[in-house]
Design a protein around this motif. Structure first.
Motif, mmCIF file in Angstrom:
data_model
loop_
_atom_site.group_PDB
_atom_site.id
_atom_site.type_symbol
_atom_site.label_atom_id
_atom_site.label_comp_id
_atom_site.label_asym_id
_atom_site.label_seq_id
_atom_site.Cartn_x
_atom_site.Cartn_y
_atom_site.Cartn_z
ATOM 1 N N ARG A 245 41.065 33.123 51.557
ATOM 2 C CA ARG A 245 40.575 32.393 52.326
ATOM 3 C C ARG A 245 41.758 31.611 53.156
ATOM 4 O O ARG A 245 41.683 30.657 53.935
ATOM 5 C CB ARG A 245 39.492 31.204 51.724
ATOM 6 C CG ARG A 245 38.365 31.703 51.127
ATOM 7 C CD ARG A 245 37.237 32.265 52.175
ATOM 8 N NE ARG A 245 36.389 33.060 51.540
ATOM 9 C CZ ARG A 245 36.292 34.340 51.872
ATOM 10 N NH1 ARG A 245 37.377 34.872 52.313
ATOM 11 N NH2 ARG A 245 35.237 34.987 51.170
ATOM 12 N N ALA A 246 42.884 31.902 52.931
ATOM 13 C CA ALA A 246 43.946 31.247 53.487
ATOM 14 C C ALA A 246 45.188 32.526 53.283
ATOM 15 O O ALA A 246 44.925 33.263 52.517
ATOM 16 C CB ALA A 246 44.562 30.000 52.577
ATOM 17 N N GLY A 265 47.454 33.666 47.149
ATOM 18 C CA GLY A 265 47.652 32.869 48.353
ATOM 19 C C GLY A 265 47.746 31.565 48.374
ATOM 20 O O GLY A 265 47.467 30.935 47.353
ATOM 21 N N ASP A 266 47.542 30.901 49.817
ATOM 22 C CA ASP A 266 47.458 29.542 50.125
ATOM 23 C C ASP A 266 46.250 28.956 49.561
ATOM 24 O O ASP A 266 45.817 27.678 49.761
ATOM 25 C CB ASP A 266 47.597 29.256 51.435
ATOM 26 C CG ASP A 266 49.273 28.992 51.859
ATOM 27 O OD1 ASP A 266 50.156 29.389 50.693
ATOM 28 O OD2 ASP A 266 49.450 28.822 52.979
ATOM 29 N N ASP A 267 45.267 29.979 49.173
ATOM 30 C CA ASP A 267 43.773 29.416 48.776
ATOM 31 C C ASP A 267 43.664 29.104 47.301
ATOM 32 O O ASP A 267 42.709 28.898 46.678
ATOM 33 C CB ASP A 267 42.685 30.485 49.142
ATOM 34 C CG ASP A 267 43.053 31.824 48.676
ATOM 35 O OD1 ASP A 267 44.045 31.832 47.848
ATOM 36 O OD2 ASP A 267 42.095 32.748 48.775
ATOM 37 N N HIS A 268 44.831 28.789 46.687
ATOM 38 C CA HIS A 268 45.032 28.567 45.265
ATOM 39 C C HIS A 268 44.746 29.589 44.376
ATOM 40 O O HIS A 268 44.628 29.680 43.138
ATOM 41 C CB HIS A 268 44.130 27.533 44.846
ATOM 42 C CG HIS A 268 44.663 26.290 45.856
ATOM 43 N ND1 HIS A 268 44.411 24.875 45.090
ATOM 44 C CD2 HIS A 268 45.190 26.046 46.931
ATOM 45 C CE1 HIS A 268 44.894 23.807 45.612
ATOM 46 N NE2 HIS A 268 45.297 24.658 46.967
ATOM 47 N N GLN A 269 44.335 31.052 44.736
ATOM 48 C CA GLN A 269 43.825 32.121 43.998
ATOM 49 C C GLN A 269 44.822 33.074 43.768
ATOM 50 O O GLN A 269 45.531 33.478 44.589
ATOM 51 C CB GLN A 269 42.569 32.669 44.939
ATOM 52 C CG GLN A 269 41.374 31.623 44.903
ATOM 53 C CD GLN A 269 39.992 32.467 45.027
ATOM 54 O OE1 GLN A 269 39.849 33.016 46.078
ATOM 55 N NE2 GLN A 269 39.198 32.244 43.808
ATOM 56 N N ALA A 270 44.319 33.563 42.425
ATOM 57 C CA ALA A 270 45.205 34.915 42.563
ATOM 58 C C ALA A 270 43.952 35.987 42.062
ATOM 59 O O ALA A 270 43.121 35.595 41.220
ATOM 60 C CB ALA A 270 46.301 35.040 41.108
ATOM 61 N N LEU A 271 44.027 36.971 42.541
ATOM 62 C CA LEU A 271 42.888 37.906 42.829
ATOM 63 C C LEU A 271 43.514 39.309 42.419
ATOM 64 O O LEU A 271 44.471 39.812 42.693
ATOM 65 C CB LEU A 271 42.284 38.251 44.135
ATOM 66 C CG LEU A 271 41.793 36.833 44.900
ATOM 67 C CD1 LEU A 271 41.258 37.231 46.206
ATOM 68 C CD2 LEU A 271 41.079 36.174 44.013
ATOM 69 N N ILE A 272 42.707 40.083 41.330
ATOM 70 C CA ILE A 272 43.089 41.383 40.957
ATOM 71 C C ILE A 272 41.904 42.468 41.619
ATOM 72 O O ILE A 272 40.762 42.132 41.561
ATOM 73 C CB ILE A 272 42.923 41.638 39.381
ATOM 74 C CG1 ILE A 272 44.200 40.713 39.018
ATOM 75 C CG2 ILE A 272 43.333 43.209 39.070
ATOM 76 C CD1 ILE A 272 44.519 40.937 37.398
ATOM 77 N N TRP A 273 42.571 43.280 42.169
ATOM 78 C CA TRP A 273 41.789 44.376 42.928
ATOM 79 C C TRP A 273 41.644 45.683 42.034
ATOM 80 O O TRP A 273 42.767 46.137 41.524
ATOM 81 C CB TRP A 273 41.867 44.611 44.390
ATOM 82 C CG TRP A 273 42.209 43.195 44.839
ATOM 83 C CD1 TRP A 273 43.305 42.484 45.138
ATOM 84 C CD2 TRP A 273 41.116 42.738 46.151
ATOM 85 N NE1 TRP A 273 43.183 41.430 45.732
ATOM 86 C CE2 TRP A 273 41.814 41.569 46.409
ATOM 87 C CE3 TRP A 273 40.118 43.276 46.620
ATOM 88 C CZ2 TRP A 273 41.315 40.711 47.521
ATOM 89 C CZ3 TRP A 273 39.380 42.472 47.454
ATOM 90 C CH2 TRP A 273 40.133 40.977 48.175
ATOM 91 N N ASP A 274 40.559 46.483 41.961
ATOM 92 C CA ASP A 274 40.659 47.773 41.781
ATOM 93 C C ASP A 274 40.345 48.694 42.937
ATOM 94 O O ASP A 274 39.171 48.445 43.889
ATOM 95 C CB ASP A 274 39.560 48.032 40.779
ATOM 96 C CG ASP A 274 39.304 49.629 40.036
ATOM 97 O OD1 ASP A 274 40.141 50.531 40.701
ATOM 98 O OD2 ASP A 274 38.553 49.699 39.215
ATOM 99 N N ILE A 275 41.293 49.485 43.477
ATOM 100 C CA ILE A 275 41.409 50.227 44.590
ATOM 101 C C ILE A 275 40.970 51.691 44.681
ATOM 102 O O ILE A 275 41.109 52.562 45.154
ATOM 103 C CB ILE A 275 42.699 50.170 45.410
ATOM 104 C CG1 ILE A 275 43.872 50.791 44.505
ATOM 105 C CG2 ILE A 275 43.122 48.699 45.650
ATOM 106 C CD1 ILE A 275 45.163 50.918 45.201
#
Length: 322
Positions: A245-246, A265-275
Motif C-alpha cells: 500500500r506504499a 515497504g513503507d506500509d510497514h509490511q514484509a510480504l512473502i510471495w509464491d510465484i
C-alpha cells in the motif's frame, strides 16, 4: 544490513546507520546460541551512511573474514571482536578531489576476488581483489580496477552478478534511465536491455533469483509493486506483485527456493510471495508481517538459515522466522 555466510558465523549480521551527516557507524551483531539473544560484537565509524553492506560470500570459510561497504568509496574491513579493522579503500578516481558516490555493489559468489560497484556517474566498475587467502599469514587486502564501463545513460542505482553461465561473468544493472541491462565480462562491447520502464521511471533495486538465474526482480522509484522478469522473454514482465500500500524498499529471494520472494515497504509490511503459478497473475502473498512502528527499509533472507528473515525499521532490527 547483511547476513554473514561463513559456516562458523551463521547467526551474524552487519548493520549500517543512516544519519544524514558525515559521522555514521557500522555494527556487527551476532546470536549467542546459549542465551538466544543478539548482542553487539563490534562497532566502527563509517564516513557517510553505507549505501550497501556485504560480507564476503565465503560459505566455506577459507578467505579472511572480510566485510565491504559502499558510500563515497568502496571500503574493505576485516571483522574481529571487539575491533573490526579497516583494510583498504578502493578508489578509481585518482585525479580529482571529488568522487561520484557509489549507490551499490555486489560481491561475486563464484569468485570472491571480484566486486562490482555502481555509481551515479553512469558507470559500473569491476574490481579485482587480492585477499591473500593463505591461512595463517596476515596479508594486506588490496584491489585494482579490472574494467570500468558506462552502463547507463543516467545514474546507475544497483548491480548484481547472475549465477548464469558459471556465475562469474554475467551481471545486470538498473538505473535512472528506467532500464535493466545485462552484461558479460567476456563481451563488454555490448549489453542487452532486458526491460525498460514504459514511463522511464528510475529503477532502484535489482535481485536475481537464487535458484533459477532466468528470473530477476526489480522495483521502480516510489512504486508499490515489484516486477518479475524472465531474461528469456525480454521487455515483458512475467509477474507484478502489487499488494503493498506504499512504496517498496526491499526485495529478497529465498536462498533455498526458486519460487519464493520477500518484499518490504513503507506500509510497514514484509510480504512473502509464491510465484509458482507464473505467468498466471499472482493475486496475494502467502505470508505477511507488519512491523510495529515504522516503514521497513531493509530486508535480508538468511542464506545459512533460510527460515530466518531480518528486517529493519526505525532504529530496530527484527529477525522473523518463516
Amino acid at each position: 544490513m547483511n547476513w554473514s555466510v561463513r559456516p562458523d558465523k551463521r547467526f551474524r549480521l552487519a548493520l549500517g546507520s543512516f544519519v544524514e551527516e558525515y559521522n555514521n557507524k557500522v555494527q556487527i551483531i551476532s546470536l549467542d546460541e546459549e542465551t538466544s539473544e543478539f548482542s553487539a560484537k563490534s562497532t566502527f565509524d563509517h564516513p557517510y551512511p553505507t549505501t550497501k553492506i556485504m560480507w564476503i560470500p565465503d560459505s566455506k570459510g577459507v578467505y579472511p573474514d572480510l566485510l565491504a561497504t559502499s558510500g563515497d568509496y568502496l571500503r574493505i574491513w576485516r571483522a574481529g571482536e571487539p575491533y573490526t579493522l579497516f583494510e583498504c579503500v578502493l578508489n578509481n578516481n585518482k585525479n580529482s578531489d571529488f568522487c561520484a558516490p557509489l549507490t551499490s555493489f555486489d560481491w561475486n559468489e563464484v569468485d570472491p576476488n571480484l566486486i562490482g560497484t555502481s555509481s551515479i556517474d553512469t558507470t559500473c566498475t569491476i574490481w579485482g581483489l587480492e585477499t591473500g587467502q593463505v591461512l595463517g599469514r596476515v596479508n594486506d587486502v588490496s584491489g585494482h580496477v579490472k574494467t570500468q564501463l558506462i552502463a547507463h545513460d543516467k545514474e546507475v542505482y544497483d548491480i548484481a552478478f547472475s549465477r548464469a553461465g558459471g556465475g562469474r561473468d554475467m551481471f545486470a544493472s538498473v538505473g535512472a534511465d528506467g532500464s535493466v541491462r545485462m552484461f558479460d565480462l567476456r563481451h563488454l562491447e555490448h549489453s542487452t536491455i532486458i526491460y525498460e520502464d514504459p514511463q522511464h521511471t528510475p529503477l532502484l533495486r535489482l535481485a536475481w533469483n537464487k535458484q533459477d538465474p532466468n528470473y530477476l526482480a526489480t522495483v521502480a522509484m516510489d512504486a508499490c509493486e515489484v516486477i518479475i522478469l524472465d531474461v528469456r522473454v525480454p521487455c515483458t514482465p512475467v509477474a507484478r506483485l502489487n499488494n503493498h500500500r506504499a512504496c517498496v524498499n526491499g526485495i529478497a529471494w529465498a536462498p533455498h527456493s526458486s519460487c519464493h520472494i520477500c518484499t518490504a515497504g513503507d506500509d510497514h509490511q514484509a510480504l512473502i510471495w509464491d510465484i509458482q503459478q507464473m505467468p498466471r497473475a499472482i493475486e496475494d502473498p502467502i505470508l505477511a508481517y507488519t512491523a510495529a512502528e515504522g516503514e521497513v527499509n531493509q530486508i535480508q533472507w538468511g542464506a545459512t538459515q533460510p527460515d530466518w528473515i531480518a528486517i529493519c525499521y526505525n532504529r530496530h532490527t527484527e529477525i522473523l522466522r518463516v
